[in-house]
Design a protein around this motif. Structure first.
Motif, PDB file in Angstrom:
ATOM      1  N   ILE A 161       0.797  -1.208  -0.206  1.00 18.35           N
ATOM      2  CA  ILE A 161       0.026   0.099   0.172  1.00 18.35           C
ATOM      3  C   ILE A 161       0.896   1.184   0.027  1.00 18.35           C
ATOM      4  N   ALA A 162       2.011   1.085   0.441  1.00 19.47           N
ATOM      5  CA  ALA A 162       2.999   2.426   0.812  1.00 19.47           C
ATOM      6  C   ALA A 162       3.520   2.847  -0.719  1.00 19.47           C
ATOM      7  N   ASP A 163       3.496   1.689  -1.622  1.00 16.22           N
ATOM      8  CA  ASP A 163       4.149   1.966  -2.765  1.00 16.22           C
ATOM      9  C   ASP A 163       3.164   2.172  -3.943  1.00 16.22           C
ATOM     10  N   GLN A 164       1.977   2.109  -3.849  1.00 20.94           N
ATOM     11  CA  GLN A 164       1.101   2.347  -4.817  1.00 20.94           C
ATOM     12  C   GLN A 164       0.154   3.470  -4.344  1.00 20.94           C
ATOM     13  N   PRO A 165       0.168   4.705  -5.350  1.00 20.87           N
ATOM     14  CA  PRO A 165      -0.810   5.713  -4.761  1.00 20.87           C
ATOM     15  C   PRO A 165      -2.319   5.428  -5.306  1.00 20.87           C
ATOM     16  N   ALA A 166      -3.120   6.057  -4.720  1.00 22.98           N
ATOM     17  CA  ALA A 166      -4.736   5.704  -5.140  1.00 22.98           C
ATOM     18  C   ALA A 166      -5.029   6.803  -6.065  1.00 22.98           C
TER      19      ALA A 166
END
Length: 156
Positions: free
Chosen positions: A59-64
């Motif tokens: 989750i920290a490596d993938q922006p929304a």
């Protein structure tokens, strides 16, 4: 946001808007395993399918992301994918402003983001007010094959 499964589509399609029916029927009736990675028109430039192969990320490596003009239908073919979801509210501030040519804004940390686990055969319909973080993993990165159908909101 709507989450569903092709296993139940035949009995539930009567409840869907005709534009969503057209898109999900395309997914149900097309031999997607035979398609190469790429873009496939369904209804000109207003509805098209993107066949993708991705590696899931933490989750920290993938922006929304959030779109203004297109709805997304994420349909998982192979692998396991988690998609983060949050309806936009006043607390959601983009970390990258809206790009009208690419139809997206990016978001970093989201409070109270829900995580939806998809298995092959499941789909997730995301509307313009839905901030979503596709391509997530809960453990080690994995390979995913999926289709994203993009639908112009003006079709509704």
């Amino acid at each position: 946001m709507i989450v569903g499964s092709m296993e139940h589509w035949a009995s539930r399609r009567k409840f869907a808007h005709p534009v969503l029916r057209k898109a999900i029927d395309y997914l149900a009736k097309t031999d997607l395993g035979m398609l190469e990675v790429g873009k496939y028109p369904i209804w000109g430039g207003d509805m098209f399918a993107l066949v993708m192969e991705i590696k899931t990320k933490g989750i920290a490596d993938q922006p929304a992301e959030k779109h203004e003009n297109f709805l997304d239908i994420h349909y998982l073919l192979q692998g396991k994918e988690t998609i983060g979801w949050k309806m936009q509210d006043d607390n959601c501030k983009p970390c990258q402003s809206y790009n009208p040519e690419e139809d997206f804004a990016l978001f970093a940390g989201l409070e109270e983001e829900s995580l939806v686990k998809l298995k092959p055969g499941m789909f997730m319909v995301l509307f313009p007010e839905d901030i979503h973080r596709p391509g997530l993993t809960e453990a080690a990165s994995s390979d995913v094959r999926k289709v994203v159908v993009k639908i112009n909101r003006n079709l509704f």
